[in-house]
Motif scaffolding. Structure first.
Motif, PDB file in Angstrom:
ATOM      1  N   LEU A 292       0.821  -1.077   0.049  1.00 38.08           N
ATOM      2  CA  LEU A 292      -0.067  -0.087   0.051  1.00 38.08           C
ATOM      3  C   LEU A 292       0.969   1.238   0.084  1.00 38.08           C
ATOM      4  CD1 LEU A 292      -2.926   1.404   0.319  1.00 38.08           C
ATOM      5  CD2 LEU A 292      -2.443   1.111   2.913  1.00 38.08           C
TER       6      LEU A 292
ATOM      7  N   VAL B 207       0.553   4.885   0.651  1.00 38.46           N
ATOM      8  CA  VAL B 207      -0.542   5.863   1.298  1.00 38.46           C
ATOM      9  C   VAL B 207       0.042   7.333   0.888  1.00 38.46           C
ATOM     10  CG1 VAL B 207      -1.120   6.873   3.452  1.00 38.46           C
ATOM     11  CG2 VAL B 207      -0.661   4.320   3.179  1.00 38.46           C
TER      12      VAL B 207
ATOM     13  N   PHE C  92      -1.576  -5.499   4.504  1.00 34.83           N
ATOM     14  CA  PHE C  92      -0.754  -5.498   3.707  1.00 34.83           C
ATOM     15  C   PHE C  92       0.827  -5.765   4.170  1.00 34.83           C
ATOM     16  CE2 PHE C  92      -4.118  -2.273   2.458  1.00 34.83           C
ATOM     17  CZ  PHE C  92      -3.925  -2.450   0.982  1.00 34.83           C
TER      18      PHE C  92
ATOM     19  N   VAL D  64       3.708  -1.196   3.769  1.00 31.20           N
ATOM     20  CA  VAL D  64       3.137   0.101   3.684  1.00 31.20           C
ATOM     21  C   VAL D  64       4.162   1.346   3.637  1.00 31.20           C
ATOM     22  CG1 VAL D  64       1.488   1.624   5.053  1.00 31.20           C
ATOM     23  CG2 VAL D  64       1.173  -0.674   5.329  1.00 31.20           C
TER      24      VAL D  64
ATOM     25  N   LEU E 294      -1.113   3.678   9.395  1.00 32.03           N
ATOM     26  CA  LEU E 294      -0.141   3.204   8.821  1.00 32.03           C
ATOM     27  C   LEU E 294       0.152   1.720   9.544  1.00 32.03           C
ATOM     28  CD1 LEU E 294       2.516   6.108   8.270  1.00 32.03           C
ATOM     29  CD2 LEU E 294       0.930   5.044   6.689  1.00 32.03           C
TER      30      LEU E 294
ATOM     31  N   CYS F 241      -0.825  -2.608   8.196  1.00 34.70           N
ATOM     32  CA  CYS F 241       0.173  -3.362   8.102  1.00 34.70           C
ATOM     33  C   CYS F 241       0.279  -4.725   8.774  1.00 34.70           C
ATOM     34  CB  CYS F 241       1.615  -2.734   8.634  1.00 34.70           C
ATOM     35  SG  CYS F 241       3.199  -3.480   8.086  1.00 34.70           S
TER      36      CYS F 241
ATOM     37  N   ILE G 135       7.027  -1.030   7.228  1.00 34.74           N
ATOM     38  CA  ILE G 135       6.551   0.518   7.050  1.00 34.74           C
ATOM     39  C   ILE G 135       7.826   1.110   6.547  1.00 34.74           C
ATOM     40  CG2 ILE G 135       5.611   2.356   8.210  1.00 34.74           C
ATOM     41  CD1 ILE G 135       4.089   0.397  10.146  1.00 34.74           C
TER      42      ILE G 135
END
Length: 280
Positions: free
Chosen positions: A55, A57, A116, A119, A138, A142, A148
């Protein structure tokens, strides 16, 4: 009951304002002409690869989403401003990759917990006004053990200074909104992520910007293409003296950061690249 209803209404109005701001000008041009390598840098640092569900963002036109898809990952690009997606689709087609473009508010992501593997956000989530809300989202989407990866302009770097330069000319921020460049402070981001993220690695780096012949060319380019700068100029449009003062201030900012020769402006814009893993 009235107080409970006012907050969502105010939030919707704020998000509508943000969406309109990023639709101004031509942010896809800024991403592809001025900072084209930042997404690639974030994707590499985050270890994105084949089979990952990713993902991006506040993806904009896909500065990180497109190179992530090029690794063989399955990528969703979410952004509050879907007006940016058409340019992203064109760029993705040129790279021969597929990206799933979806309208999504970084503070209220429309995805399930742990959906995900990776992220990402490349100078994107930093502009969400409520930092704690965005950070919680976030980490929420995840999966445990997932990655991340965040790339954000630092407060002390060029873009951080640009926002500080524009602040006296801009309308006051709404209550509770925090300055975007705080996401470029390692201490601030560590505090936002808290114990939800482990094995955090943070590095300050710079991107070389040599697109402009003169400092004034930088100013004029951002006046025409960069939503936040356009919005500030619109706010002071009825005051020619203030417009002239901001013109001088932005050109002087670029001049102070210029490390090029007399015939070409070259700047080094600092950012924070931070990666970590969602605690299992």
């Amino acid at each position: 009951m009235t107080e409970q209803l006012e907050a969502p209404v105010a939030d919707r109005a704020l998000k509508a304002k943000h969406r309109a701001m990023w639709a101004l000008g031509d942010y896809p041009a800024v991403a592809t002409e001025i900072i084209p390598d930042l997404g690639e840098a974030l994707v590499r640092a985050s270890g994105v690869g084949p089979g990952h569900r990713v993902l991006d963002v506040a993806a904009g036109s896909g500065n990180a989403a497109i190179p992530a898809a090029a690794t063989g990952a399955s990528v969703v690009a979410g952004d509050l401003t879907p007006e940016l997606f058409e340019a992203g689709r064109v760029l993705a087609a040129r790279r021969g990759v597929e990206v799933d473009w979806q309208e999504a508010d970084a503070e209220h992501l429309p995805y399930t917990n742990g959906e995900f593997d990776v992220v990402l956000s490349c100078v994107g989530v930093m502009f969400a006004p409520h930092h704690e809300d965005a950070a919680r989202e976030l980490t929420r989407v995840c999966r445990p053990g997932g990655t991340i990866g965040l790339l954000s302009w630092t407060p002390e770097g060029f873009i951080g200074e640009m926002f500080a330069t524009m602040k006296p000319y801009a309308p006051p921020p709404p209550p509770g909104a925090q300055p975007p460049p705080l996401w470029g402070s390692e201490a601030h981001v560590r505090d936002l992520l808290g114990d939800r993220v482990t094995e955090v690695v943070a590095r300050r780096r710079t991107v070389r910007v040599d697109h402009f012949a003169r400092p004034e060319d930088f100013r004029d380019y951002f006046k025409a293409n960069y939503g936040p700068t356009i919005a500030v100029y619109r706010a002071i449009a009825e005051g020619p003296d203030r417009v002239a003062a901001l013109d001088r201030d932005l050109a002087e900012l670029a001049r102070r950061h210029d490390v090029g020769g007399p015939d070409h402006t070259v700047m080094e814009w600092e950012y924070l690249l931070l990666t970590g893993h969602r605690r299992g």
